[in-house]
Write a protein that holds these residues in place. Structure first.
Motif, PDB file in Angstrom:
ATOM      1  N   TYR A 120       0.835  -1.201   0.000  1.00  0.00           N
ATOM      2  CA  TYR A 120       0.000   0.000   0.000  1.00  0.00           C
ATOM      3  C   TYR A 120       0.874   1.257   0.000  1.00  0.00           C
ATOM      4  O   TYR A 120       0.636   2.189  -0.775  1.00  0.00           O
ATOM      5  CB  TYR A 120      -0.936  -0.010   1.203  1.00  0.00           C
ATOM      6  CG  TYR A 120      -1.659   1.301   1.424  1.00  0.00           C
ATOM      7  CD1 TYR A 120      -2.482   1.836   0.444  1.00  0.00           C
ATOM      8  CD2 TYR A 120      -1.508   2.005   2.613  1.00  0.00           C
ATOM      9  CE1 TYR A 120      -3.133   3.043   0.642  1.00  0.00           C
ATOM     10  CE2 TYR A 120      -2.158   3.204   2.825  1.00  0.00           C
ATOM     11  CZ  TYR A 120      -2.972   3.717   1.836  1.00  0.00           C
ATOM     12  OH  TYR A 120      -3.621   4.909   2.036  1.00  0.00           O
ATOM     13  N   TYR A 122       3.997   1.612  -1.006  1.00  0.00           N
ATOM     14  CA  TYR A 122       4.688   1.743  -2.296  1.00  0.00           C
ATOM     15  C   TYR A 122       3.728   2.228  -3.378  1.00  0.00           C
ATOM     16  O   TYR A 122       4.065   3.098  -4.180  1.00  0.00           O
ATOM     17  CB  TYR A 122       5.326   0.420  -2.721  1.00  0.00           C
ATOM     18  CG  TYR A 122       6.528   0.014  -1.896  1.00  0.00           C
ATOM     19  CD1 TYR A 122       7.559   0.905  -1.616  1.00  0.00           C
ATOM     20  CD2 TYR A 122       6.636  -1.279  -1.407  1.00  0.00           C
ATOM     21  CE1 TYR A 122       8.659   0.521  -0.866  1.00  0.00           C
ATOM     22  CE2 TYR A 122       7.737  -1.672  -0.649  1.00  0.00           C
ATOM     23  CZ  TYR A 122       8.743  -0.769  -0.377  1.00  0.00           C
ATOM     24  OH  TYR A 122       9.828  -1.151   0.355  1.00  0.00           O
ATOM     25  N   VAL A 123       2.520   1.646  -3.420  1.00  0.00           N
ATOM     26  CA  VAL A 123       1.539   2.042  -4.428  1.00  0.00           C
ATOM     27  C   VAL A 123       1.139   3.497  -4.223  1.00  0.00           C
ATOM     28  O   VAL A 123       1.047   4.269  -5.178  1.00  0.00           O
ATOM     29  CB  VAL A 123       0.301   1.105  -4.403  1.00  0.00           C
ATOM     30  CG1 VAL A 123      -0.842   1.677  -5.234  1.00  0.00           C
ATOM     31  CG2 VAL A 123       0.682  -0.289  -4.880  1.00  0.00           C
ATOM     32  N   LYS A 124       0.928   3.887  -2.978  1.00  0.00           N
ATOM     33  CA  LYS A 124       0.513   5.261  -2.704  1.00  0.00           C
ATOM     34  C   LYS A 124       1.603   6.250  -3.112  1.00  0.00           C
ATOM     35  O   LYS A 124       1.314   7.300  -3.699  1.00  0.00           O
ATOM     36  CB  LYS A 124       0.171   5.422  -1.223  1.00  0.00           C
ATOM     37  CG  LYS A 124      -0.379   6.792  -0.935  1.00  0.00           C
ATOM     38  CD  LYS A 124      -1.261   6.763   0.248  1.00  0.00           C
ATOM     39  CE  LYS A 124      -1.890   8.124   0.323  1.00  0.00           C
ATOM     40  NZ  LYS A 124      -3.029   8.194   1.117  1.00  0.00           N
ATOM     41  N   ALA A 127       1.751   6.351  -6.877  1.00  0.00           N
ATOM     42  CA  ALA A 127       0.555   6.962  -7.468  1.00  0.00           C
ATOM     43  C   ALA A 127       0.725   8.467  -7.667  1.00  0.00           C
ATOM     44  O   ALA A 127       0.035   9.061  -8.492  1.00  0.00           O
ATOM     45  CB  ALA A 127      -0.669   6.682  -6.598  1.00  0.00           C
ATOM     46  N   LEU A 133      -2.547   4.764 -11.053  1.00  0.00           N
ATOM     47  CA  LEU A 133      -2.393   4.077  -9.768  1.00  0.00           C
ATOM     48  C   LEU A 133      -3.223   4.703  -8.644  1.00  0.00           C
ATOM     49  O   LEU A 133      -3.424   4.070  -7.613  1.00  0.00           O
ATOM     50  CB  LEU A 133      -0.925   4.040  -9.341  1.00  0.00           C
ATOM     51  CG  LEU A 133      -0.039   3.004 -10.017  1.00  0.00           C
ATOM     52  CD1 LEU A 133       1.375   3.056  -9.462  1.00  0.00           C
ATOM     53  CD2 LEU A 133      -0.613   1.605  -9.854  1.00  0.00           C
ATOM     54  N   LEU A 136      -6.160   2.602  -7.435  1.00  0.00           N
ATOM     55  CA  LEU A 136      -5.683   1.441  -6.688  1.00  0.00           C
ATOM     56  C   LEU A 136      -5.226   1.852  -5.295  1.00  0.00           C
ATOM     57  O   LEU A 136      -5.542   1.196  -4.297  1.00  0.00           O
ATOM     58  CB  LEU A 136      -4.544   0.742  -7.439  1.00  0.00           C
ATOM     59  CG  LEU A 136      -3.902  -0.454  -6.738  1.00  0.00           C
ATOM     60  CD1 LEU A 136      -4.939  -1.543  -6.458  1.00  0.00           C
ATOM     61  CD2 LEU A 136      -2.753  -0.996  -7.573  1.00  0.00           C
ATOM     62  N   ALA A 137      -4.504   2.963  -5.195  1.00  0.00           N
ATOM     63  CA  ALA A 137      -4.042   3.465  -3.902  1.00  0.00           C
ATOM     64  C   ALA A 137      -5.234   3.795  -3.001  1.00  0.00           C
ATOM     65  O   ALA A 137      -5.228   3.480  -1.810  1.00  0.00           O
ATOM     66  CB  ALA A 137      -3.152   4.689  -4.087  1.00  0.00           C
TER      67      ALA A 137
END
Length: 165
Positions: A120, A122-124, A127, A133, A136-137
């Motif tokens: 989470y 890393y994705v945030k 993004a 992204l 998804l975040a």
């Protein structure tokens, strides 16, 4: 054995074998019952301290069978005492296995949650600069369940890395 990072897979054949073993246990013990809460409350309990009383009473009944009325079946009483001892032994074994499964599930769940939180984060972070992204975040953020307070968000509740109004 001390707890270590658990990195194991269980084959579907092994999972089926374990399930089959549980089914075999239940098939060997078809007389097992499920009691309601009220039934449990109404029953006399036999804890560890009661076992010696039950066993001593059984010996007394076997050694003095002539003092009991015909309605008291000493043979059935002895069967109950023997079954109680056997089920106590099996219950201890089953509880030990269940406890180890639960502890392992808790440990693996913690590992998975830590890794999911890293994903989470890393994705945030990604993004911010990677198109596509952000949804998804946000989705991961909604499901993360982490709420913390951060002074940089002026006292507002945030989820891990982001501020929410």
């Amino acid at each position: 054995m001390p707890y270590q990072n658990i990195n194991v897979t269980i084959s579907s054949a092994d999972v089926q074998a374990v399930k089959d073993s549980f089914a075999a246990v239940l098939a060997k013990l078809p007389f097992l019952v499920n009691l309601t809460a009220n039934e449990r409350k109404a029953l006399l309990k036999t804890g560890p301290n009661s076992m010696s009383f039950v066993q001593n009473a059984s010996s007394a009944a076997q050694n003095n069978a002539t003092i009991f009325p015909a309605s008291f079946n000493t043979t059935d009483f002895q069967k109950d005492v023997d079954l109680l001892a056997t089920l106590t032994e099996l219950g201890t074994l089953a509880s030990s296995v269940a406890s180890r499964i639960d502890d392992t599930r808790l440990a693996v769940g913690s590992e998975a949650m830590q890794q999911a939180t890293q994903v989470y984060n890393y994705v945030k972070t990604a993004a911010r600069n990677t198109p596509g992204l952000k949804p998804l975040a946000e989705q991961l953020g909604e499901r993360s369940g982490f709420f913390i307070l951060d002074a940089s968000c002026a006292g507002r509740v945030i989820r891990t890395l982001g501020c929410f109004k």
